[in-house]
Design a protein around this motif. Structure first.
Motif, PDB file in Angstrom:
ATOM      1  N   ILE A  49      36.783 -15.270  -7.604  1.00  0.00           N
ATOM      2  CA  ILE A  49      35.422 -14.604  -7.598  1.00  0.00           C
ATOM      3  C   ILE A  49      35.081 -14.146  -9.107  1.00  0.00           C
ATOM      4  O   ILE A  49      33.746 -14.485  -9.299  1.00  0.00           O
ATOM      5  N   VAL A  50      35.946 -13.780  -9.828  1.00  0.00           N
ATOM      6  CA  VAL A  50      35.428 -13.043 -10.998  1.00  0.00           C
ATOM      7  C   VAL A  50      35.303 -14.205 -11.994  1.00  0.00           C
ATOM      8  O   VAL A  50      34.410 -14.274 -12.968  1.00  0.00           O
ATOM      9  N   ALA A  51      36.016 -15.520 -11.874  1.00  0.00           N
ATOM     10  CA  ALA A  51      35.924 -16.671 -12.632  1.00  0.00           C
ATOM     11  C   ALA A  51      34.246 -17.512 -12.217  1.00  0.00           C
ATOM     12  O   ALA A  51      34.154 -18.239 -12.853  1.00  0.00           O
ATOM     13  N   GLY A  52      33.790 -16.855 -11.135  1.00  0.00           N
ATOM     14  CA  GLY A  52      32.485 -17.607 -10.570  1.00  0.00           C
ATOM     15  C   GLY A  52      32.847 -18.947  -9.561  1.00  0.00           C
ATOM     16  O   GLY A  52      31.859 -19.593  -9.861  1.00  0.00           O
ATOM     17  N   LEU A  53      33.913 -19.040  -9.379  1.00  0.00           N
ATOM     18  CA  LEU A  53      34.545 -20.319  -8.727  1.00  0.00           C
ATOM     19  C   LEU A  53      34.232 -20.121  -7.064  1.00  0.00           C
ATOM     20  O   LEU A  53      34.028 -21.212  -6.205  1.00  0.00           O
ATOM     21  N   VAL A  54      34.055 -18.596  -6.683  1.00  0.00           N
ATOM     22  CA  VAL A  54      34.163 -18.423  -5.323  1.00  0.00           C
ATOM     23  C   VAL A  54      32.899 -17.380  -5.381  1.00  0.00           C
ATOM     24  O   VAL A  54      33.247 -16.462  -5.980  1.00  0.00           O
ATOM     25  N   GLN A  55      32.128 -17.466  -4.149  1.00  0.00           N
ATOM     26  CA  GLN A  55      31.010 -16.549  -3.936  1.00  0.00           C
ATOM     27  C   GLN A  55      31.650 -15.392  -3.086  1.00  0.00           C
ATOM     28  O   GLN A  55      32.061 -15.775  -1.936  1.00  0.00           O
ATOM     29  N   PRO A  56      31.420 -14.177  -3.612  1.00  0.00           N
ATOM     30  CA  PRO A  56      31.651 -13.289  -2.344  1.00  0.00           C
ATOM     31  C   PRO A  56      30.728 -13.076  -1.235  1.00  0.00           C
ATOM     32  O   PRO A  56      29.663 -13.366  -1.450  1.00  0.00           O
ATOM     33  N   THR A  57      31.477 -12.564  -0.093  1.00  0.00           N
ATOM     34  CA  THR A  57      30.372 -12.507   0.874  1.00  0.00           C
ATOM     35  C   THR A  57      29.379 -11.402   0.670  1.00  0.00           C
ATOM     36  O   THR A  57      28.369 -11.526   0.957  1.00  0.00           O
ATOM     37  N   SER A  58      29.941 -10.385   0.084  1.00  0.00           N
ATOM     38  CA  SER A  58      28.874  -9.022  -0.196  1.00  0.00           C
ATOM     39  C   SER A  58      29.488  -8.313  -1.554  1.00  0.00           C
ATOM     40  O   SER A  58      30.902  -8.435  -1.966  1.00  0.00           O
ATOM     41  N   GLY A  59      28.733  -7.668  -2.251  1.00  0.00           N
ATOM     42  CA  GLY A  59      29.230  -7.150  -3.522  1.00  0.00           C
ATOM     43  C   GLY A  59      28.712  -7.413  -4.646  1.00  0.00           C
ATOM     44  O   GLY A  59      28.082  -8.440  -4.602  1.00  0.00           O
ATOM     45  N   ILE A  63      30.480  -8.939 -15.848  1.00  0.00           N
ATOM     46  CA  ILE A  63      31.439  -9.150 -16.820  1.00  0.00           C
ATOM     47  C   ILE A  63      30.946  -8.787 -18.137  1.00  0.00           C
ATOM     48  O   ILE A  63      29.647  -9.502 -18.459  1.00  0.00           O
ATOM     49  N   VAL A  64      31.183  -8.124 -19.119  1.00  0.00           N
ATOM     50  CA  VAL A  64      30.232  -7.501 -20.248  1.00  0.00           C
ATOM     51  C   VAL A  64      28.893  -7.363 -19.801  1.00  0.00           C
ATOM     52  O   VAL A  64      28.096  -7.705 -20.531  1.00  0.00           O
ATOM     53  N   GLY A  65      28.487  -6.636 -18.690  1.00  0.00           N
ATOM     54  CA  GLY A  65      27.311  -6.521 -18.501  1.00  0.00           C
ATOM     55  C   GLY A  65      26.620  -7.961 -17.484  1.00  0.00           C
ATOM     56  O   GLY A  65      25.495  -7.641 -17.190  1.00  0.00           O
ATOM     57  N   LEU A  66      27.070  -8.815 -17.760  1.00  0.00           N
ATOM     58  CA  LEU A  66      26.380 -10.038 -17.096  1.00  0.00           C
ATOM     59  C   LEU A  66      26.918 -10.345 -15.698  1.00  0.00           C
ATOM     60  O   LEU A  66      28.275  -9.758 -15.294  1.00  0.00           O
ATOM     61  N   PRO A  67      25.739 -10.455 -14.707  1.00  0.00           N
ATOM     62  CA  PRO A  67      26.497 -10.800 -13.291  1.00  0.00           C
ATOM     63  C   PRO A  67      27.131 -12.097 -13.291  1.00  0.00           C
ATOM     64  O   PRO A  67      26.982 -13.238 -14.296  1.00  0.00           O
ATOM     65  N   VAL A  68      27.905 -12.441 -12.497  1.00  0.00           N
ATOM     66  CA  VAL A  68      28.897 -13.670 -12.353  1.00  0.00           C
ATOM     67  C   VAL A  68      27.969 -14.876 -12.106  1.00  0.00           C
ATOM     68  O   VAL A  68      27.251 -14.671 -11.241  1.00  0.00           O
ATOM     69  N   GLY A  69      27.971 -15.873 -12.975  1.00  0.00           N
ATOM     70  CA  GLY A  69      27.190 -16.947 -13.133  1.00  0.00           C
ATOM     71  C   GLY A  69      27.506 -17.779 -14.208  1.00  0.00           C
ATOM     72  O   GLY A  69      28.293 -17.698 -14.844  1.00  0.00           O
ATOM     73  N   GLN A  70      26.549 -18.717 -14.650  1.00  0.00           N
ATOM     74  CA  GLN A  70      26.733 -19.465 -15.541  1.00  0.00           C
ATOM     75  C   GLN A  70      27.019 -18.873 -16.954  1.00  0.00           C
ATOM     76  O   GLN A  70      27.941 -19.185 -17.902  1.00  0.00           O
ATOM     77  N   VAL A  76      34.694 -16.015 -19.973  1.00  0.00           N
ATOM     78  CA  VAL A  76      35.950 -15.840 -19.140  1.00  0.00           C
ATOM     79  C   VAL A  76      36.777 -17.122 -19.003  1.00  0.00           C
ATOM     80  O   VAL A  76      36.210 -18.326 -18.958  1.00  0.00           O
ATOM     81  N   SER A  77      37.945 -16.893 -19.575  1.00  0.00           N
ATOM     82  CA  SER A  77      39.048 -17.990 -19.622  1.00  0.00           C
ATOM     83  C   SER A  77      39.925 -17.946 -18.353  1.00  0.00           C
ATOM     84  O   SER A  77      40.581 -17.099 -18.114  1.00  0.00           O
ATOM     85  N   PHE A  78      39.822 -19.002 -17.428  1.00  0.00           N
ATOM     86  CA  PHE A  78      40.608 -18.807 -16.280  1.00  0.00           C
ATOM     87  C   PHE A  78      41.880 -19.877 -16.259  1.00  0.00           C
ATOM     88  O   PHE A  78      41.571 -21.137 -16.519  1.00  0.00           O
ATOM     89  N   ALA A 145      37.935 -18.228 -27.131  1.00  0.00           N
ATOM     90  CA  ALA A 145      37.566 -16.997 -27.752  1.00  0.00           C
ATOM     91  C   ALA A 145      36.887 -16.091 -26.576  1.00  0.00           C
ATOM     92  O   ALA A 145      35.794 -15.689 -26.661  1.00  0.00           O
ATOM     93  N   ALA A 146      37.431 -15.795 -25.525  1.00  0.00           N
ATOM     94  CA  ALA A 146      37.119 -15.133 -24.202  1.00  0.00           C
ATOM     95  C   ALA A 146      36.953 -13.584 -24.459  1.00  0.00           C
ATOM     96  O   ALA A 146      37.523 -13.151 -25.191  1.00  0.00           O
ATOM     97  N   SER A 147      36.083 -13.129 -23.684  1.00  0.00           N
ATOM     98  CA  SER A 147      36.231 -11.756 -23.394  1.00  0.00           C
ATOM     99  C   SER A 147      37.321 -11.316 -22.347  1.00  0.00           C
ATOM    100  O   SER A 147      38.033 -10.120 -22.487  1.00  0.00           O
TER     101      SER A 147
END
Length: 232
Positions: A49-59, A63-70, A76-78, A145-147
């Motif tokens: 979910i944090v990596a943006g590979l799975v969508q949460p059902t809710s919530g 990351i650094v103020g950005l919503p998870v997305g492109q 993020v380095s996964f 060089a990820a955060s």
């Protein structure tokens, strides 16, 4: 200090099964964080979910103020629990693949890490031992060089010598303005590098604690606390 990662009320359901239940937490920059739980506790789902590979059902996740997305994927380095490389590749092909795919991939750092990891650029990925393969995947993940670095079971199934090398490399090569989240159930082997730990059980966060505070407050190691919290 601003949060690097924030999760607010994250739920994930697969049919009637709750993989994550109301997960709320934050992580500051400059931390190596253990995401600890038994198999099936929700660690990998949370990572994805944090990596943006799975969508949460809710919530909401930011990351650094950005919503998870492109855009957040760029910071993020996964390192998943299964390799992204192909068996036919040579080690140098894997580096080229990442360099082409990620603008922030540092080829100089990657080559330096290969030497540290005792990996040879001409070796074929398909013939690497489990420990060598894990070291290669870690090299690829940490050379960006990820955060935020997400390492899913980076020492699962590797021998103690390889584990030591992998842990030394995480400490040596991660960017100290960033944070690293490491999911594992092998707590005793890895706790020496943690600044903070998060215990997750049945999809719920049951504890988030600074490691030094935990040791002072409870007089116990992370492994002892883990066994206590997860005792049936």
């Amino acid at each position: 200090m601003d949060s690097l990662l924030q999760l607010n009320g994250i739920n994930k359901k697969y049919g009637s099964k709750h993989a994550l239940k109301n997960v709320t937490m934050e992580i500051k920059p400059g931390k190596i964080v253990g995401l600890l739980g038994s198999n099936g506790s929700g660690k990998s789902t949370l990572m994805k979910i944090v990596a943006g590979l799975v969508q949460p059902t809710s919530g909401v996740v930011s990351i650094v103020g950005l919503p998870v997305g492109q855009r957040s994927k760029g910071v993020v380095s996964f390192m998943p629990d299964r390799p992204l490389t192909e068996p036919w590749m040579k080690v140098r092909d894997a580096l080229s693949f990442y360099q082409d795919f990620y603008e922030d991939f540092d080829i100089t750092k990657a080559r330096e890490m290969l030497q540290f990891m005792k990996l040879n650029e001409v070796d074929r990925v398909g013939i690497l031992s489990k420990g060598m393969s894990e070291r290669l995947q870690l090299t690829l993940a940490l050379s960006r060089a990820a955060s935020l670095y997400l390492l899913d079971e980076p020492i699962g199934g590797v021998d103690p010598v390889a584990r030591g090398k992998i842990l030394d490399a995480i400490v040596e090569y991660y960017n100290e303005d960033s944070s690293v989240i490491i999911s594992t159930h092998l707590v005793r082997d890895i706790e020496r590098i943690f600044d903070e730990v998060i215990f997750i059980r049945n999809g719920e966060v049951v504890m988030q604690e600074d490691v030094e505070n935990m040791r002072i407050k409870n007089g116990k190691s992370v492994d002892d606390m883990f066994k206590e919290v997860f005792a049936e």
